[in-house]
Scaffold this active site. Structure first.
Site, short mmCIF file in Angstrom:
data_model
loop_
_atom_site.label_atom_id
_atom_site.label_comp_id
_atom_site.label_asym_id
_atom_site.label_seq_id
_atom_site.Cartn_x
_atom_site.Cartn_y
_atom_site.Cartn_z
N SER A 174 0.84 -1.20 0.00
CA SER A 174 0.00 0.00 0.00
C SER A 174 0.88 1.26 0.00
O SER A 174 1.62 1.50 -0.95
CB SER A 174 -0.95 -0.05 1.20
OG SER A 174 -1.93 0.96 1.12
N ASP A 347 -9.96 -5.10 -4.94
CA ASP A 347 -9.31 -4.20 -3.99
C ASP A 347 -10.12 -2.92 -3.81
O ASP A 347 -10.40 -2.20 -4.77
CB ASP A 347 -7.90 -3.85 -4.48
CG ASP A 347 -7.03 -3.20 -3.40
OD1 ASP A 347 -7.56 -2.39 -2.62
OD2 ASP A 347 -5.83 -3.50 -3.36
N HIS A 378 -8.12 -5.21 0.03
CA HIS A 378 -6.86 -4.51 0.29
C HIS A 378 -6.13 -5.06 1.52
O HIS A 378 -4.93 -5.31 1.47
CB HIS A 378 -7.14 -3.02 0.46
CG HIS A 378 -5.91 -2.16 0.35
ND1 HIS A 378 -5.23 -1.99 -0.84
CD2 HIS A 378 -5.24 -1.42 1.27
CE1 HIS A 378 -4.21 -1.19 -0.66
NE2 HIS A 378 -4.18 -0.83 0.62
#
Length: 411
Positions: A174, A347, A378
């Protein structure tokens, strides 16, 4: 800024529920990476570095060692280095939450790597500055841009000096991917430091995100106005360990997992089919780990502008910062490190279209993998059911192949 009174009220309301479970959970909830690593049976070192702008950062190392004859002292062995960097409002703890058998940090260590866990300013391990206090707005006036150009160079340089190597592997999830991309875009000399880079759901372009926060709040906080200006020097989350530990205890036996998961929905999305529910107590105790509102606003600016660029201060201040009216885009063509990307169709934060847009701009993409689970989200890249099978084992295998090829070339 966080409200101590509000925290006390919430703790009082939760106290009866917590007392009912505390006798079962004293040894379950660990909120410190050093204690967790030791609890899992590994050697650990804590390292401190100072950035050019005065932030004091803590790194955690799981070294390869050789015990001395007395069995108490050990010598650190020189082995290939891996540097892991967590995502938005997270810390080095996220690489340890899957336990001693399945966490990526431990898998890499058992494969023979010298494992370093990085942290960024503002999280629970990095709340000091040589000249600023956490009560001052200027302390929190940073985004992931400053993490990229100040925190990462300080940590990477320290790892190279301490480990005695000249290059390393990188894994980021991320925001960790964001930081890697910005670092190598603006300071391309660091490309030579990284053997490989594995980016899990990297956040760069976000204009196709499914995030409700981005859709609702993004148009406000992603533009220059009175509210966004006022929030630039504000802490985002409380890092009170006791408060988070109490919250995590309510995720044990006496609360349905769905109730617990709803607290994470803004970050993980609403589809949590593959989230490992048994990790919820530890997850709630260690996430969020702290940071600034400005980190999130920088992403919101990308949602509004549909670009991956530096922070927008408005035309006048942009001219002072960048000598142009709009912030410059990050020159991703400078990222020459071999990059492997993992993404998911479902996601909540990083849409496939945004991943492919990023891939099109990177000059050295070795592989792009889509997680085969259609409803993979995610947060599943860290705490998903099957994350070792789909992602972690493949990362270790890929690094092993790289090191094997390198050894063969030396012969």
């Amino acid at each position: 800024m966080r409200s101590p009174r509000l925290e006390l009220v919430m703790l009082a309301l939760l106290l009866p529920q917590v007392l009912a479970t505390i006798r079962h959970s004293r040894e379950i909830i660990i909120t410190d990476a050093v204690r967790r690593i030791q609890h899992d049976g590994y050697n650990v070192e804590r390292h401190t570095v100072i950035t050019k702008d005065g932030y004091v950062l803590t790194l955690h190392r799981i070294p390869q060692v050789q015990l001395e004859a007395n069995g108490t002292l050990y010598t650190v062995l020189r082995r290939p280095v891996v540097f892991l960097l967590s995502g938005l409002y997270a810390s080095s703890d996220v690489w340890l939450l899957n336990g001693r058998e399945d966490s990526l940090a431990y898998l890499l260590w058992r494969a023979g790597y010298d494992v370093w866990l990085g942290n960024n300013r503002g999280n629970i391990y990095c709340r000091r500055n040589l000249w600023l206090n956490t009560t001052e707005r200027e302390f929190w006036n940073f985004s992931w841009h400053e993490m990229s150009v100040y925190d990462m160079p300080a940590q990477i340089d320290h790892v190279l000096r301490s480990s005695g190597v000249s290059s390393m592997h990188f894994v980021g999830i991320s925001q960790g991917g964001t930081v890697f991309l910005v670092l190598n875009s603006l300071l391309p000399q660091y490309n030579a430091v990284f053997k490989t880079a594995t980016l899990l759901a990297p956040v760069a372009y976000v204009d196709n995100t499914q995030s409700g926060l981005a859709k609702i709040i993004g148009p406000i906080l992603g533009t220059r106005n009175y509210v966004s200006k006022m929030l630039e020097g504000i802490e985002m989350f409380s890092t009170n360990k006791f408060f988070k530990k109490f919250l995590s205890m309510t995720c044990l036996d006496n609360e349905k997992p769905l109730v617990c998961i709803t607290r994470l929905w803004p970050a993980v999305g609403y589809d949590t089919r593959f989230l490992n529910k048994t990790l919820l107590p530890d997850l709630m105790a260690n996430f969020p780990a702290g940071g600034s509102v400005k980190q999130l606003m920088h992403y919101f600016q990308g949602y509004v502008s549909t670009k991956f660029r530096q922070y927008d201060y408005g035309p006048e201040r942009n001219w002072l910062h960048y000598q142009q009216l709009e912030p410059p885009e990050y020159p991703l063509e400078n990222v020459k490190t071999p990059v492997t990307i993992f993404f998911a169709e479902n996601d909540y934060i990083v849409a496939p279209a945004d991943i492919w847009r990023l891939v099109a701009r990177l000059p050295n993409v070795e592989a792009v993998y889509k997680v085969p689970r259609k409803r993979w989200n995610h947060f599943d890249f860290i705490c998903g059911l099957g994350v070792r099978e789909y992602i972690f084992d493949n990362i270790v295998l890929s690094m092993n192949r790289y090191e094997l090829r390198r050894r063969r070339r030396r012969r």
